[in-house]
Write an enzyme that holds these catalytic residues in place. Structure first.
Site, PDB file in Angstrom:
ATOM      1  N   ASP A 249       0.845  -1.193   0.000  1.00 35.73           N
ATOM      2  CA  ASP A 249       0.000   0.000   0.000  1.00 35.73           C
ATOM      3  C   ASP A 249       0.881   1.244   0.000  1.00 35.73           C
ATOM      4  O   ASP A 249       1.757   1.397   0.854  1.00 35.73           O
ATOM      5  CB  ASP A 249      -0.891  -0.032   1.250  1.00 35.73           C
ATOM      6  CG  ASP A 249      -1.953   1.055   1.249  1.00 35.73           C
ATOM      7  OD1 ASP A 249      -2.335   1.518   0.146  1.00 35.73           O
ATOM      8  OD2 ASP A 249      -2.416   1.429   2.343  1.00 35.73           O
ATOM      9  N   HIS A 250       0.667   2.115  -0.967  1.00 34.56           N
ATOM     10  CA  HIS A 250       1.399   3.384  -1.066  1.00 34.56           C
ATOM     11  C   HIS A 250       2.913   3.223  -1.120  1.00 34.56           C
ATOM     12  O   HIS A 250       3.654   3.859  -0.374  1.00 34.56           O
ATOM     13  CB  HIS A 250       1.018   4.325   0.087  1.00 34.56           C
ATOM     14  CG  HIS A 250      -0.327   4.942  -0.059  1.00 34.56           C
ATOM     15  ND1 HIS A 250      -0.597   5.946  -0.970  1.00 34.56           N
ATOM     16  CD2 HIS A 250      -1.493   4.686   0.564  1.00 34.56           C
ATOM     17  CE1 HIS A 250      -1.867   6.282  -0.886  1.00 34.56           C
ATOM     18  NE2 HIS A 250      -2.440   5.519   0.028  1.00 34.56           N
TER      19      HIS A 250
ATOM     20  N   SER B 216     -12.377   4.376   5.230  1.00 32.66           N
ATOM     21  CA  SER B 216     -12.915   3.998   6.535  1.00 32.66           C
ATOM     22  C   SER B 216     -14.127   4.863   6.857  1.00 32.66           C
ATOM     23  O   SER B 216     -14.192   6.037   6.478  1.00 32.66           O
ATOM     24  CB  SER B 216     -11.853   4.166   7.625  1.00 32.66           C
ATOM     25  OG  SER B 216     -10.929   3.095   7.601  1.00 32.66           O
TER      26      SER B 216
ATOM     27  N   ASN C 143     -10.117   0.344   0.241  1.00 33.40           N
ATOM     28  CA  ASN C 143      -9.123   0.256   1.306  1.00 33.40           C
ATOM     29  C   ASN C 143      -9.698   0.694   2.648  1.00 33.40           C
ATOM     30  O   ASN C 143     -10.297   1.772   2.745  1.00 33.40           O
ATOM     31  CB  ASN C 143      -7.926   1.151   0.985  1.00 33.40           C
ATOM     32  CG  ASN C 143      -7.132   0.672  -0.211  1.00 33.40           C
ATOM     33  OD1 ASN C 143      -7.567  -0.216  -0.946  1.00 33.40           O
ATOM     34  ND2 ASN C 143      -5.966   1.248  -0.409  1.00 33.40           N
ATOM     35  N   ILE C 144      -9.487  -0.128   3.668  1.00 33.47           N
ATOM     36  CA  ILE C 144      -9.982   0.175   5.012  1.00 33.47           C
ATOM     37  C   ILE C 144      -8.869  -0.115   6.020  1.00 33.47           C
ATOM     38  O   ILE C 144      -8.400  -1.257   6.126  1.00 33.47           O
ATOM     39  CB  ILE C 144     -11.239  -0.659   5.336  1.00 33.47           C
ATOM     40  CG1 ILE C 144     -12.372  -0.276   4.367  1.00 33.47           C
ATOM     41  CG2 ILE C 144     -11.673  -0.443   6.789  1.00 33.47           C
ATOM     42  CD1 ILE C 144     -13.577  -1.194   4.422  1.00 33.47           C
TER      43      ILE C 144
ATOM     44  N   ASP D 216       2.676   4.935  -5.747  1.00 30.29           N
ATOM     45  CA  ASP D 216       1.940   6.187  -5.591  1.00 30.29           C
ATOM     46  C   ASP D 216       2.803   7.361  -6.038  1.00 30.29           C
ATOM     47  O   ASP D 216       3.607   7.884  -5.278  1.00 30.29           O
ATOM     48  CB  ASP D 216       1.517   6.363  -4.129  1.00 30.29           C
ATOM     49  CG  ASP D 216       0.677   7.619  -3.915  1.00 30.29           C
ATOM     50  OD1 ASP D 216       0.430   8.346  -4.917  1.00 30.29           O
ATOM     51  OD2 ASP D 216       0.277   7.874  -2.774  1.00 30.29           O
TER      52      ASP D 216
END
Length: 336
Positions: free
Chosen positions: A94-95, A237, A277-278, A116
């Site tokens: 992620d990222h 979220s 994404n959470i 990213d």
């Protein structure tokens, strides 16, 4: 070089194609430790959902990259032990912020990476994303790119203002980079404080702050330009108020924490948005359970006695997201 297939993992290609066709989104849950991973896998197995285990750059630094890889391999075996003969589990960066970080993850067994470059000038973002794609595709690893900037703070990702994705750029970006999915900005935001109070209005029935709606017009325009292309939403979220209330009741101080309404995420999941994404929600669920245990049992010092309830609370949250928000329940390719 560790190939993700040897760990029992899958990439996102078929998973996303099926999600777009079926009108649901794949849960992408971040994890940093064993309890989070256990809760994610138990929820995915019990709901028969595919799942993406997300690891941020900060998580790799915190938990150790080697340990995380073995945890992901263990997650596959754990899912089988729980009764899922054919789990669909992705290990995703992620990222990722540099080519070197993405390469390190690919070489160590990740099945999917995000690069990213959204903070860079457009041409630099294209060049960086293409470089990652060219390397990743040699090993059948899928790549997520990003156009547009999300506001908010989460781990090492930080931006004061958001910039909506420009639909006029998406065809050029996807074509020139060869990325497999695209994260866009339509008003979601990182962290638990996604909106300032002045951006919201008060619901007269509940007295709670209601955030501005997502810019579905931007999403519609992107889908028109790239029909059938996998779209990703970061910063999604919902900041469950009951978890915030529990945290504050037992000594916390989360003031004006506001998330994305779940009905808007469900609407997005029915479109080409196939990955949501959470992260913050699971942090809130974990913290609420731990604070409650400490307050009610102040003499407790066995980590299992407070991390166990935290794990259970996160599992409950993950199941809710899978069933009621993302719609990925019973969507494994081979239901056991």
């Amino acid at each position: 070089m560790v190939n993700y297939k040897d760990l029992g993992l899958v990439n996102t290609r078929e998973m996303f194609a099926k999600a777009i066709k079926g009108g649901y989104a794949i849960p992408a849950f971040n994890f940093n430790n064993m309890e989070q991973m256990q809760a994610i896998i138990k929820a995915a197995v019990e709901t028969k959902s595919p799942v993406i285990l997300q690891v941020s750059k900060g998580a790799r630094q915190y938990a150790n990259a080697t340990l995380l890889r073995y945890m992901a391999q263990g997650a596959v075996e754990y899912a089988k032990e729980l009764g899922c003969k054919h789990p669909e589990i992705v290990l995703h960066l992620d990222h990722g912020d540099t080519f070197e970080t993405c390469k390190s993850c690919i070489d160590s067994g990740f099945s999917s990476v995000m690069i990213d470059g959204s903070h860079l000038p457009y041409e630099e973002n294209v060049a960086l994303t293409k470089k990652v794609v060219d390397y990743a595709h040699q090993f059948d690893v899928t790549v997520e790119g990003e156009l547009g900037v999300l506001a908010g703070v989460e781990d090492e990702v930080s931006a004061e203002h958001h910039t909506y994705t420009n639909p006029e750029e998406v065809i050029d970006f996807a074509t020139r980079t060869g990325c497999d999915s695209l994260a866009i900005s339509i008003g979601t935001s990182h962290g638990a404080y996604k909106f300032k109070p002045e951006q919201c209005h008060v619901d007269p029935a509940t007295g709670r702050l209601v955030p501005p709606p997502l810019e579905f017009a931007v999403l519609d325009a992107v889908m028109e330009k790239l029909p059938g292309f996998p779209i990703v939403l970061h910063g999604s979220s919902s900041v469950p108020q009951e978890e915030v209330d529990t945290i504050n009741k037992y000594g916390g101080k989360l003031e004006a924490a506001i998330g994305i309404p779940e009905e808007q995420l469900r609407k997005a999941a029915k479109s080409a948005v196939c990955k949501i994404n959470i992260d913050s929600d699971s942090r809130l669920a974990m913290t609420a359970a731990i604070r409650k245990t400490f307050a009610e049992k102040p003499a407790e010092f066995d980590p299992r006695k407070y991390l166990g309830p935290a794990r259970d609370n996160m599992e409950k949250l993950y199941k809710h997201k899978i069933i009621n928000v993302l719609g990925s329940e019973n969507k494994l390719a081979q239901l056991d």
